[in-house]
Design an enzyme around this catalytic site. Structure first.
Site, PDB file in Angstrom:
ATOM      1  N   GLU A 376       0.834  -1.218   0.000  1.00 61.47           N
ATOM      2  CA  GLU A 376       0.000   0.000   0.000  1.00 61.47           C
ATOM      3  C   GLU A 376       0.862   1.258   0.000  1.00 61.47           C
ATOM      4  O   GLU A 376       0.540   2.244  -0.650  1.00 61.47           O
ATOM      5  CB  GLU A 376      -0.961   0.011   1.192  1.00 61.47           C
ATOM      6  N   HIS A 506     -12.369  -7.971  -5.352  1.00 61.53           N
ATOM      7  CA  HIS A 506     -12.243  -7.326  -6.666  1.00 61.53           C
ATOM      8  C   HIS A 506     -13.402  -7.624  -7.610  1.00 61.53           C
ATOM      9  O   HIS A 506     -13.723  -6.819  -8.464  1.00 61.53           O
ATOM     10  CB  HIS A 506     -10.917  -7.730  -7.313  1.00 61.53           C
TER      11      HIS A 506
HETATM   12  O1  X8Z Z   1      -5.754  -6.427  -3.730  1.00 63.15           O
HETATM   13  C1  X8Z Z   1      -4.545  -6.312  -3.587  1.00 63.15           C
HETATM   14  C2  X8Z Z   1      -3.989  -5.075  -2.962  1.00 63.15           C
HETATM   15  C3  X8Z Z   1      -4.902  -3.944  -3.310  1.00 63.15           C
HETATM   16  S1  X8Z Z   1      -4.171  -2.398  -3.238  1.00 63.15           S
HETATM   17  C4  X8Z Z   1      -3.874  -5.283  -1.482  1.00 63.15           C
HETATM   18  N1  X8Z Z   1      -3.737  -7.334  -3.951  1.00 63.15           N
HETATM   19  C5  X8Z Z   1      -4.268  -8.529  -4.581  1.00 63.15           C
HETATM   20  C6  X8Z Z   1      -5.187  -9.308  -3.661  1.00 63.15           C
HETATM   21  O2  X8Z Z   1      -5.114  -9.143  -2.450  1.00 63.15           O
HETATM   22  O3  X8Z Z   1      -5.971 -10.106  -4.156  1.00 63.15           O
HETATM   23  C7  X8Z Z   1      -2.291  -7.360  -3.846  1.00 63.15           C
HETATM   24  C8  X8Z Z   1      -1.849  -8.593  -4.546  1.00 63.15           C
HETATM   25  C9  X8Z Z   1      -3.067  -9.364  -4.915  1.00 63.15           C
HETATM   26 ZN    ZN Z   2      -2.563  -2.508  -4.720  1.00 62.87          ZN
END
Ligand code: X8Z
Ligand code: ZN
Length: 610
Positions: A376, A506
């Site tokens: 972050e 997501h």
């Molecule tokens: O979603 C993220 C970050 C968002 S800024 C923490 N990542 C992916 C997840 O957690 O699924 C980082 C790597 C993969």
């Molecule tokens: Zn990120």
């Protein structure tokens, strides 16, 4: 030899698609009439844009940090702000003017053209020719966020946080208890399915009004690629990692069966055996003797974790985080039975496209949050680096979205390497460690992630948006992909009342972009290898970035250009190479023969090719 062919073809492929945004630079230093007119438009657009963007961020911040059952005020305020932002960015007048100026692109300067492209891309999400749809979409996505993060997870009748569930999945060896925790984590999906069906329709129909085929293609177009190009790239990446992943999968099946006392080694990994809710990171299944970062970190406070990240960036020559970061961020978890809930996934926010930078996390003192915290801060320092007069607010973004994800993840990885940990006094200087064990743990994190990101997630969202996957197939498709790419199966048959894909943040609030993370790992290893070999002259597997201003200078150069340059040029200028997965594959090369030795006589169940 086969691998080399694949590598070369990915290389050629990436070169082949680099045709976006090639405009002739203006030659004279005195702006032409066209340039002056375009600039007047851009200036007035930017003033209004920044104002509306800031208002929308502020309202959205509350939606993500103060979720309270029955409260409708935050949602209402957020809709109003988002609608105003949409009405402006998607307005017919703005789209027409932008198209008019883009029609003169040969006469404008490259920075102007890039800004006009950015305006047109943003308009795609909110075309006011279909204003009622856009409004509905805004309401539906706010409601989805509130539902996802307002959910109360229950385990054995007690409220638990996602951190509690993750802890069980990392440590528990009783399979019944693991199953209960895993199942508890998937309950939230049921109530999100209807919302996703509705959002799919609204997301697709809004972008279609500006002639994008579907929402997935719209998001992919941000790279200057078509959906077919992107999926081809994902396929090649998966295939390049497949030999390593197949060894890791075989190894994990046998090792986990041993750990859980199961005699018959399953052909596919039951999802509740893995130390992560989606099987995207398996590294917590093992400890490295002499390098148990978790046992050190658990003696620290959550604040220490974030401060340690800041101190690494500062040592590279970045400034201290602004006071407002500490005042306004929301960094630590709420208690399990708190009435107020928050987004439990980590994020970084550029509130005003200037100095108001914040992070939303639920940091606990463990290695996963240590890595995430560094990730972050990567976003935060990217924001700070390009918030300068040289970068117009419309281009205050990463070289592409994957670059934005890559830099912080790279720091997260570097900050768990042995020489760094010794330098920080986190492990003793004479700690005895086995380099293969270290590499294995890293592979269980970084290599295991690729089939999830480039396979399961990207294929699912492509099917969802571009192929209009029937609602009754959501869960089947999810598990079909998890089996194919990740070699994972559900603990038992899951009916279509569940929406296991919907449990992934997501899918709901950062849609059709997960290939960003797959690409970010490709970029991460390319940049890390360059830093290790060309700047630090240290082995890539054992570096210590701390205090090296040259590393900071290298990274700041990438960050400070924001989106003012084509991402392919940024990569080329930084490393002399086009984007390619060679560094990622090469990093784990020494592990292959060791894994093959361990897996001798074991049954391989994953096909070699996808
Ligand atoms: O979603 C993220 C970050 C968002 S800024 C923490 N990542 C992916 C997840 O957690 O699924 C980082 C790597 C993969
Ligand atoms: Zn990120």
């Amino acid at each position: 030899m086969k691998q080399l062919t694949i590598l070369l073809s990915l290389f050629t492929f990436l070169t082949f698609v680099s045709c976006k945004n090639e405009t002739k630079p203006a030659t004279s230093s005195e702006p032409t009439k066209e340039q002056k007119d375009a600039q007047a438009f851009l200036d007035s657009y930017t003033t209004e844009y920044v104002k509306l963007y800031t208002a929308s961020s502020e309202a959205s911040w509350l939606i993500n940090t103060e979720i309270k059952e029955g409260d409708t005020i935050n949602a209402h305020k957020s809709s109003v702000a988002d609608e105003a932002f949409a009405a402006f960015t998607g307005s017919v007048a703005n789209i027409d003017s932008t198209k008019k100026y883009l029609g003169l692109k040969d006469k404008l300067n490259p920075l102007q053209v890039r800004q006009l492209d950015a305006i047109l891309f943003m308009a795609g999400e909110n075309p006011q020719t279909v204003a009622p749809l856009v409004k509905e979409k805004i309401k539906a996505s706010i409601a989805q966020t509130e539902k996802l993060f307002g959910f109360t997870f229950k385990l054995n009748g007690k409220n638990v946080t996602t951190n509690d569930i993750d802890d069980i999945l990392k440590k528990e060896t009783n399979l019944q208890k693991r199953l209960a925790a895993w199942e508890s984590s998937k309950e939230v999906g049921k109530g999100l399915k209807g919302g996703l069906v509705n959002l799919r329709k609204l997301r697709n129909e809004t972008v279609q009004a500006l002639d994008y085929p579907d929402f997935f293609s719209y998001e992919v177009s941000n790279y200057g690629l078509t959906t077919a190009d992107m999926m081809e790239m994902m396929k090649r990446l998966n295939q390049e990692l497949r030999p390593l992943f197949r060894e890791l999968h075989t190894y994990a099946r046998y090792e986990l069966a041993k750990k859980y006392g199961v005699k018959d080694v399953p052909d596919y990994l039951p999802a509740h055996w893995l130390p992560n809710r989606w099987g995207q990171d398996w590294s917590a299944m093992m400890d490295v003797k002499g390098l148990n970062v978790d046992s050190v970190l658990k003696t620290k406070s959550p604040e220490w974790i974030v401060k340690a990240g800041e101190s690494l960036y500062k040592s590279l020559g970045y400034p201290a985080l602004p006071e407002t970061f500490w005042l306004k961020s929301n960094l630590y978890p709420y208690p399990a039975d708190s009435i107020l809930k928050k987004n439990n996934h980590a994020s970084a926010w550029h509130m005003d496209l200037n100095q108001d930078v914040r992070s939303l996390m639920s940091v606990e003192p463990n290695s996963e949050w240590f890595e995430t915290s560094n990730h972050e801060l990567g976003h935060i320092y990217y924001y700070i680096s390009y918030s300068t007069p040289e970068v117009p607010p419309l281009l205050r973004e990463g070289a592409n979205r994957a670059f934005h994800e890559a830099l912080g993840s790279m720091m997260g990885m570097a900050a768990t390497q042995k020489p760094y940990l010794i330098g920080q006094g986190l492990i003793p200087a004479n700690a005895k460690t086995d380099s293969i064990q270290i590499l294995l743990k890293e592979a269980l994190n970084f290599a295991v992630f690729i089939p999830f990101a480039a396979g399961t997630m990207s294929e699912f969202e492509k099917a969802l948006y571009a192929d209009n996957l029937p609602e009754s197939e959501f869960n089947n498709k999810w598990w079909e992909l998890a089996k194919k790419y990740q070699g994972i199966v559900p603990p038992e048959e899951r009916g279509d009342i569940y929406c296991d894909a919907c449990t992934k943040t997501h899918i709901n609030d950062d849609p059709a972009q997960y290939y960003d993370y797959a690409l970010s790992y490709v970029i991460l290893f390319q940049l890390h290898q360059y830093i290790a070999e060309k700047i630090l002259h240290q082995p890539a597997t054992a570096t210590n970035y701390f205090g090296h201003k040259e590393v900071g200078d290298f990274l700041k150069k990438i960050m400070s250009s924001g989106a003012t340059k084509d991402w392919r040029d940024v990569m080329k200028e930084a490393t002399g190479e086009d984007m390619n997965a060679k560094a990622l594959v090469r990093y784990f090369d020494p592990l292959m023969s060791w894994l093959k030795e361990q897996n001798k006589g074991r049954k391989y169940t994953l096909p070699e090719t996808l």
